[in-house]
Design an enzyme around this catalytic site. Structure first.
Site, PDB file in Angstrom:
ATOM      1  N   ARG A  37       0.634  -1.738   0.252  1.00  0.00           N
ATOM      2  CA  ARG A  37       0.054   0.275   0.195  1.00  0.00           C
ATOM      3  C   ARG A  37       0.814   1.149  -0.010  1.00  0.00           C
ATOM      4  O   ARG A  37       0.204   1.934   0.576  1.00  0.00           O
ATOM      5  CB  ARG A  37      -0.483  -0.139   1.504  1.00  0.00           C
ATOM      6  CG  ARG A  37      -1.936  -0.989   1.364  1.00  0.00           C
ATOM      7  CD  ARG A  37      -3.201  -0.261   0.527  1.00  0.00           C
ATOM      8  NE  ARG A  37      -4.398  -1.350  -0.607  1.00  0.00           N
ATOM      9  CZ  ARG A  37      -5.524  -2.075   1.284  1.00  0.00           C
ATOM     10  NH1 ARG A  37      -5.473  -0.255   1.062  1.00  0.00           N
ATOM     11  NH2 ARG A  37      -6.470  -2.616   0.590  1.00  0.00           N
ATOM     12  N   ARG A  50      -6.372  12.040  -6.017  1.00  0.00           N
ATOM     13  CA  ARG A  50      -7.735  10.506  -5.913  1.00  0.00           C
ATOM     14  C   ARG A  50      -9.159  11.689  -5.629  1.00  0.00           C
ATOM     15  O   ARG A  50     -10.164  11.337  -6.230  1.00  0.00           O
ATOM     16  CB  ARG A  50      -8.182  10.459  -4.549  1.00  0.00           C
ATOM     17  CG  ARG A  50      -8.833   9.577  -3.935  1.00  0.00           C
ATOM     18  CD  ARG A  50      -9.017   8.247  -4.395  1.00  0.00           C
ATOM     19  NE  ARG A  50      -9.942   7.078  -3.043  1.00  0.00           N
ATOM     20  CZ  ARG A  50     -11.525   7.648  -3.321  1.00  0.00           C
ATOM     21  NH1 ARG A  50     -12.136   8.519  -3.784  1.00  0.00           N
ATOM     22  NH2 ARG A  50     -12.055   6.918  -2.455  1.00  0.00           N
ATOM     23  N   TYR A 163     -14.423 -11.864  -0.464  1.00  0.00           N
ATOM     24  CA  TYR A 163     -15.218  -9.676  -0.548  1.00  0.00           C
ATOM     25  C   TYR A 163     -16.501 -10.241  -1.239  1.00  0.00           C
ATOM     26  O   TYR A 163     -17.499  -9.883  -1.337  1.00  0.00           O
ATOM     27  CB  TYR A 163     -14.651  -9.507  -1.601  1.00  0.00           C
ATOM     28  CG  TYR A 163     -13.513  -8.569  -0.261  1.00  0.00           C
ATOM     29  CD1 TYR A 163     -14.261  -7.624   0.582  1.00  0.00           C
ATOM     30  CD2 TYR A 163     -12.242  -9.031  -0.105  1.00  0.00           C
ATOM     31  CE1 TYR A 163     -12.922  -7.332   1.722  1.00  0.00           C
ATOM     32  CE2 TYR A 163     -11.367  -8.738   0.700  1.00  0.00           C
ATOM     33  CZ  TYR A 163     -11.821  -8.100   1.416  1.00  0.00           C
ATOM     34  OH  TYR A 163     -11.100  -7.370   2.485  1.00  0.00           O
TER      35      TYR A 163
HETATM   36  O1  CP3 Z   1       0.113  -1.655  -2.851  1.00  0.00           O
HETATM   37  C1  CP3 Z   1       0.239  -0.607  -3.506  1.00  0.00           C
HETATM   38  O2  CP3 Z   1      -0.289   0.611  -3.030  1.00  0.00           O
HETATM   39  C2  CP3 Z   1      -1.497  -0.993  -4.550  1.00  0.00           C
HETATM   40  C3  CP3 Z   1      -2.428  -0.864  -4.162  1.00  0.00           C
HETATM   41  C4  CP3 Z   1      -3.427  -1.584  -4.031  1.00  0.00           C
HETATM   42  C5  CP3 Z   1      -4.692  -1.086  -3.726  1.00  0.00           C
HETATM   43  N1  CP3 Z   1      -5.459  -1.995  -2.320  1.00  0.00           N
HETATM   44  C6  CP3 Z   1      -5.063   0.077  -3.515  1.00  0.00           C
HETATM   45  C7  CP3 Z   1      -6.418   0.674  -2.424  1.00  0.00           C
HETATM   46  C8  CP3 Z   1      -3.425  -3.125  -3.516  1.00  0.00           C
HETATM   47  C9  CP3 Z   1      -2.321  -4.072  -3.299  1.00  0.00           C
HETATM   48  C10 CP3 Z   1      -4.435  -3.155  -2.762  1.00  0.00           C
HETATM   49  C11 CP3 Z   1      -5.143  -4.847  -2.793  1.00  0.00           C
HETATM   50  C12 CP3 Z   1      -5.924  -4.820  -1.455  1.00  0.00           C
HETATM   51  N2  CP3 Z   1      -7.426  -4.566  -1.512  1.00  0.00           N
HETATM   52  C13 CP3 Z   1      -6.415  -5.772  -0.504  1.00  0.00           C
HETATM   53  C14 CP3 Z   1      -4.748  -6.909  -0.350  1.00  0.00           C
HETATM   54  C15 CP3 Z   1      -3.701  -6.661   0.516  1.00  0.00           C
HETATM   55  C16 CP3 Z   1      -4.228  -5.976   1.673  1.00  0.00           C
HETATM   56  O3  CP3 Z   1      -4.081  -5.038   2.011  1.00  0.00           O
HETATM   57  O4  CP3 Z   1      -5.050  -6.651   3.055  1.00  0.00           O
HETATM   58  C17 CP3 Z   1      -7.360  -6.049  -0.693  1.00  0.00           C
HETATM   59  C18 CP3 Z   1      -7.923  -6.903   0.521  1.00  0.00           C
HETATM   60  C19 CP3 Z   1      -8.142  -5.030  -0.643  1.00  0.00           C
HETATM   61  C20 CP3 Z   1      -9.725  -4.576  -0.731  1.00  0.00           C
HETATM   62  C21 CP3 Z   1      -9.753  -3.201  -0.284  1.00  0.00           C
HETATM   63  N3  CP3 Z   1      -9.962  -2.200  -1.308  1.00  0.00           N
HETATM   64  C22 CP3 Z   1     -10.521  -2.732   0.746  1.00  0.00           C
HETATM   65  C23 CP3 Z   1     -10.880  -3.423   1.911  1.00  0.00           C
HETATM   66  C24 CP3 Z   1     -10.390  -1.110   0.474  1.00  0.00           C
HETATM   67  C25 CP3 Z   1     -10.819  -0.652   1.966  1.00  0.00           C
HETATM   68  C26 CP3 Z   1      -9.850   0.306   3.144  1.00  0.00           C
HETATM   69  C27 CP3 Z   1      -8.597   0.488   2.565  1.00  0.00           C
HETATM   70  O5  CP3 Z   1      -7.947  -0.433   2.971  1.00  0.00           O
HETATM   71  O6  CP3 Z   1      -8.418   1.027   2.592  1.00  0.00           O
HETATM   72  C28 CP3 Z   1      -9.547  -0.886  -0.791  1.00  0.00           C
HETATM   73  C29 CP3 Z   1      -9.663   0.207  -0.869  1.00  0.00           C
HETATM   74  C30 CP3 Z   1      -8.122   0.652  -1.349  1.00  0.00           C
HETATM   75  N4  CP3 Z   1      -7.427   0.328  -2.167  1.00  0.00           N
HETATM   76  C31 CP3 Z   1      -7.629   1.986  -1.039  1.00  0.00           C
HETATM   77  C32 CP3 Z   1      -6.478   2.003  -2.092  1.00  0.00           C
HETATM   78  C33 CP3 Z   1      -5.598   2.810  -1.568  1.00  0.00           C
HETATM   79  C34 CP3 Z   1      -8.034   3.309  -0.505  1.00  0.00           C
HETATM   80  C35 CP3 Z   1      -9.410   3.634  -1.849  1.00  0.00           C
HETATM   81  C36 CP3 Z   1      -9.433   4.914  -0.824  1.00  0.00           C
HETATM   82  O7  CP3 Z   1      -9.037   5.861  -1.508  1.00  0.00           O
HETATM   83  O8  CP3 Z   1      -9.931   5.874  -0.421  1.00  0.00           O
END
Ligand code: CP3
Length: 356
Positions: A37, A50, A163
């Site tokens: 992340r 964003r 999910y």
């Molecule tokens: O790592 C990176 O920087 C690359 C981008 C990336 C994102 N999500 C961007 C994101 C990667 C590799 C993921 C993987 C992801 N997404 C996982 C597996 C890894 C982990 O962290 O457990 C999972 C379970 C998800 C599903 C997901 N996406 C959730 C549950 C959420 C909401 C909660 C949260 O952490 O924000 C997201 C949203 C998300 N994915 C954001 C980002 C930057 C936040 C979105 C925003 O800007 O509001």
């Protein structure tokens, strides 16, 4: 043991990227580092873009935006790897499963809880969606120096299925765990669909220019040993086989969060991955003793040490570096960086890991 499991080679023939060196079993001159992340809400430049994009999925599906956000942490910190900016839920979305990200609420998906729900989904990934991801990969690769690896990724079938079945994130993934027990025919078919789609998705990313890929199994830790074998190891092993059948040199990292030591060992040996990602609870010395000569080890600083900073951060880094000294180690957090993490602490971590 120095961690090298391939034949000794002329150093001049090693890849320029330290991360790729570690993934092929060599111990680089300094430990490569990236953060799960690493592009995200702790960065003001991410929050700004964003807000401009308006919606998280617009960010993911607009190649210029996705490429820009991928490169932001590389420009600011010079990490050894960029990870494609996207989300693991792009795969169900491209199979026709409705998806939305509500501000501050996390993902909301159309629920898939029966064989008839599954029959409504497509069996192929919508090119309108995934071609944009591949385009972003190609754009990022051209904007990166050779020493910086580009990582593609997908969610592991188990985690993505949790999910899809619940329609959202839950604390213990009870809906998917129950579906796997009560209706294994449906659940197995859902996993099969995801194995196939995820394999093609990773192959597409590798062909578009990704140097390696990571499979995120964020929820493997809620499974019992039989479930871990069936729903985490089996599907990941099938993806690795399918990807290598098309891209024989593919470098693959598996991150089974919450796996036990024996689970990690079984996954690494059965699936034949090039690295295992460790969360912050992992038994580092146990993992190194069992797997250090077989694959690279990635991880595993507690993300809360990065929020705390100061001595707690330095101490965590020193212990981690000591445990993996001389191994093919890729420094990372044990899970994604949290939005409240101060940027100065990321800088402190980089200085300490790199020794200046
Ligand atoms: O790592 C990176 O920087 C690359 C981008 C990336 C994102 N999500 C961007 C994101 C990667 C590799 C993921 C993987 C992801 N997404 C996982 C597996 C890894 C982990 O962290 O457990 C999972 C379970 C998800 C599903 C997901 N996406 C959730 C549950 C959420 C909401 C909660 C949260 O952490 O924000 C997201 C949203 C998300 N994915 C954001 C980002 C930057 C936040 C979105 C925003 O800007 O509001």
């Amino acid at each position: 043991m120095n961690g090298r499991w391939t034949e000794p080679v002329d150093p001049k023939s090693l890849p320029e990227s330290r991360l790729l060196q570690a993934l092929s079993g060599h111990v680089p001159d300094r430990t490569p580092i990236w953060m799960m992340r690493q592009a995200g809400r702790y960065l003001p430049e991410y929050r700004e873009l964003r807000a401009r994009a308006g919606d998280f999925l617009t960010l993911c599906y607009t190649p210029d935006y996705a490429a820009e956000v991928t490169l932001q942490p590389i420009r600011r910190f010079g990490f050894d790897a960029a990870i494609l900016f996207s989300d693991i839920l792009v795969v169900p979305h491209a199979l026709g499963c409705g998806l939305a990200f509500e501000a501050g609420e996390g993902p909301r998906l159309e629920t898939i809880t029966s064989s008839s729900d599954l029959a409504r989904l497509s069996s192929r990934l919508d090119p309108e969606k995934i071609d944009r991801v591949y385009e972003a990969v190609a754009k990022v690769r051209t904007g990166l120096p050779a020493e910086t690896a580009l990582l593609g990724f997908c969610g592991a079938p188990w985690t993505v299925a949790t999910y899809m079945v619940a329609g959202r994130g839950t604390d213990d993934q009870m809906p998917a765990r129950l579906a796997a027990l009560n209706d294994p025919v449906f659940f197995g078919a859902l996993i099969d669909r995801l194995v196939e789609a995820s394999s093609l998705y990773l192959i597409g990313q590798l062909r578009a220019g990704a140097d390696a890929v990571q499979i995120f199994d964020t929820w493997s830790g809620v499974l019992d040993p039989e479930g871990f074998r069936r729903w985490t190891i089996g599907p990941i092993a099938r993806i690795v086989r399918a990807v290598r059948a098309s891209v024989p040199q593919a470098r693959i990292i598996a991150f089974p969060k919450g796996a036990t030591l024996s689970g990690l060992i079984e996954l690494a040996t059965t699936a034949g991955v090039d690295a295992v990602g460790l969360d912050w609870t992992a038994d580092r010395r146990g993992v190194r003793a069992a797997l250090g000569g077989r694959c690279a080890l990635q991880g595993n600083l507690d993300p809360l040490r990065l929020i705390a900073g100061g001595h707690a951060l330095d101490k965590g880094i020193d212990a981690l570096m000591e445990d993996f000294r001389g191994a093919a180690h890729i420094f990372n957090l044990g899970h994604g960086i949290r939005p409240e993490t101060p940027i100065a602490h990321v800088e402190q971590m980089l200085r300490r890991v790199r020794g200046f």
